[in-house]
Design a protein around this motif. Structure first.
Motif, mmCIF file in Angstrom:
data_model
loop_
_atom_site.group_PDB
_atom_site.id
_atom_site.type_symbol
_atom_site.label_atom_id
_atom_site.label_comp_id
_atom_site.label_asym_id
_atom_site.label_seq_id
_atom_site.Cartn_x
_atom_site.Cartn_y
_atom_site.Cartn_z
ATOM 1 N N PHE A 1 0.743 -1.203 -0.110
ATOM 2 C CA PHE A 1 -0.066 -0.031 -0.049
ATOM 3 C C PHE A 1 0.852 1.232 0.059
ATOM 4 N N SER A 2 1.945 1.192 0.854
ATOM 5 C CA SER A 2 3.025 2.437 0.695
ATOM 6 C C SER A 2 3.502 2.691 -0.498
ATOM 7 N N ARG A 3 3.734 1.589 -1.241
ATOM 8 C CA ARG A 3 4.190 1.834 -2.494
ATOM 9 C C ARG A 3 3.187 2.491 -3.395
ATOM 10 N N LEU A 4 1.923 2.096 -3.408
ATOM 11 C CA LEU A 4 1.098 2.646 -4.174
ATOM 12 C C LEU A 4 0.738 4.037 -3.890
ATOM 13 N N LYS A 5 0.751 4.290 -2.501
ATOM 14 C CA LYS A 5 0.666 5.835 -2.060
ATOM 15 C C LYS A 5 1.576 6.542 -2.445
ATOM 16 N N GLU A 6 3.029 5.921 -2.375
ATOM 17 C CA GLU A 6 4.175 6.774 -3.037
ATOM 18 C C GLU A 6 3.830 7.000 -4.290
ATOM 19 N N SER A 7 3.454 5.990 -5.295
ATOM 20 C CA SER A 7 3.493 6.122 -6.637
ATOM 21 C C SER A 7 2.346 7.360 -7.070
ATOM 22 N N GLU B 1 7.786 -5.975 -10.181
ATOM 23 C CA GLU B 1 6.853 -6.422 -9.273
ATOM 24 C C GLU B 1 5.901 -5.240 -9.357
ATOM 25 N N ASP B 2 6.020 -4.048 -10.149
ATOM 26 C CA ASP B 2 5.206 -2.917 -10.141
ATOM 27 C C ASP B 2 3.854 -2.950 -11.006
ATOM 28 N N LEU B 3 3.263 -3.985 -10.836
ATOM 29 C CA LEU B 3 2.146 -4.093 -11.633
ATOM 30 C C LEU B 3 0.857 -4.518 -10.454
ATOM 31 N N ARG B 4 -0.080 -3.791 -10.148
ATOM 32 C CA ARG B 4 -0.836 -4.077 -9.057
ATOM 33 C C ARG B 4 -2.443 -4.393 -9.773
ATOM 34 N N PRO B 5 -3.072 -5.520 -9.074
ATOM 35 C CA PRO B 5 -4.612 -5.441 -9.593
ATOM 36 C C PRO B 5 -5.104 -4.144 -8.902
ATOM 37 N N PHE B 6 -6.197 -3.507 -9.714
ATOM 38 C CA PHE B 6 -6.699 -2.319 -9.393
ATOM 39 C C PHE B 6 -7.754 -2.506 -8.435
ATOM 40 N N GLU B 7 -7.822 -1.996 -7.185
ATOM 41 C CA GLU B 7 -8.810 -2.265 -6.244
ATOM 42 C C GLU B 7 -9.264 -0.687 -5.812
ATOM 43 N N PRO B 8 -10.429 -0.455 -6.367
ATOM 44 C CA PRO B 8 -10.962 0.783 -6.232
ATOM 45 C C PRO B 8 -11.032 1.581 -4.985
#
Ligand code: GDP
Length: 303
Positions: free
Chosen positions: A1-7, A287-294
């Protein structure tokens, strides 16, 4: 999550922080407030129609709930955006055939990150889900596309079916299906040439690939994924419209959300096209691909 937030940092700066500044600066919820808010939303690549719609809904909520403080207003705005992202509860999960072969066709114009996304997706299936993956180099238009995909197949450690440059993509797809069957693969990811010079051209090519796949597997492909580049903002939305008309796109992989301030385009795509964003790219790494969770996305945007 922190990776997503940072991006999403730049998007947050361009969007949420501007709203916060607006909210603190304008204490009253007046006409000027709504106008400025609309400008911020449009500037954040949410799209004009979607921005207007959000502001209209916000007005209605403010009236209905008799909201007069800006803090509550901010909460309502977050709710509205979350609703758009998660609208209809439409599934953002990839459609996977649990007890047989899953075929995923990947479309998109050059440069959007198609090859990288296929590589990351193969890695995700292999490492996270323990699936046996096969790639098909169906973009036979450019030799470089075949080479690039091969680099990824080696990096991930999955096999790849290829023909020579200029070969018929449908023939590659046919061989790939046979190979996937013979090798008992779980997932076959087929790259395609993303030439959009004419829509009918693209349509014909995709139809032919589908026809070949359907000979053996009437229910395939389980997914037609369109790869879009978030840094192109509203251009990505136009591309999605074109591809949506040329192929039965079932989901979108939105790349390069890291390092762009245009992350609002997710909201635009969701609202304008009704094609679910299923994957997001948040970096160049494997590893920088994530399922999209709204909900997770909205939470990262509005911490
Ligand atoms: P293709 O021509 O569509 O196959 O594009 P490529 O897969 O070759 O990617 C083009 C460039 O975008 C490469 O430099 C990739 O590393 C980069 N790229 C792809 N996805 C992402 C992403 O999610 N984030 C970032 N920052 N770069 C990406």
């Amino acid at each position: 999550f922190s990776r997503l937030k940072e991006s999403l940092t730049k998007t947050r700066k361009n969007f949420v922080e501007k709203i916060e500044t607006l909210v603190t600066r304008r204490r009253a919820i007046d006409e000027g407030f709504y106008e400025e808010l609309e400008e911020i939303l449009i500037g954040a690549d949410i799209g004009i129609n979607t921005a207007v719609e959000i502001v209209e809904n916000l007005r209605a909520e403010v009236k209905k709930r008799k909201i007069d403080d800006v803090e509550t207003l901010k909460e309502v705005l977050k709710e509205l955006i979350c609703n758009i992202l998660g609208e209809g509860g439409a599934s953002t999960a990839l459609n996977i055939n649990e007890d047989g072969l899953t075929v995923i066709l990947v479309v998109g114009v050059n440069g959007v990150g198609k090859t990288t996304t296929i590589g990351k997706l193969a890695y995700y299936f292999k490492e996270e889900l323990g699936k046996k993956v096969l790639l098909a180099a169906g973009d036979t238009f450019r030799a470089a596309a075949i080479d690039q995909l091969e680099i990824w197949s080696n990096r991930v450690g999955v096999e790849m079916i290829k023909h020579k440059e200029g070969a018929d993509p449908a023939a590659v797809a046919y061989d790939a299906i046979q190979a996937a069957r013979a090798r008992r693969s779980d997932v076959l990811i087929v790259d395609t040439a993303g030439r959009l010079h004419t829509k009918s051209n693209l349509m014909d090519e995709l139809k032919k690939i589908k026809r070949v796949i359907n000979k053996d597997m009437p229910e395939a492909p389980q997914e037609i994924l369109l790869v879009l580049d978030a840094t192109t903002g509203q251009n990505a939305v136009s591309q999605a419209k074109l591809f949506g008309e040329a192929a039965d796109v079932t989901g979108i992989a939105l790349t390069k959300l890291d390092g762009t301030a245009k992350g609002g385009v997710v909201i635009s795509i969701k609202n304008a096209l009704k094609i679910p964003v299923k994957l997001i790219g948040i970096g160049e790494g494997i590893e920088d691909l994530r399922p999209f969770e709204p909900e997770v996305f909205a939470e990262a945007l509005f911490p």
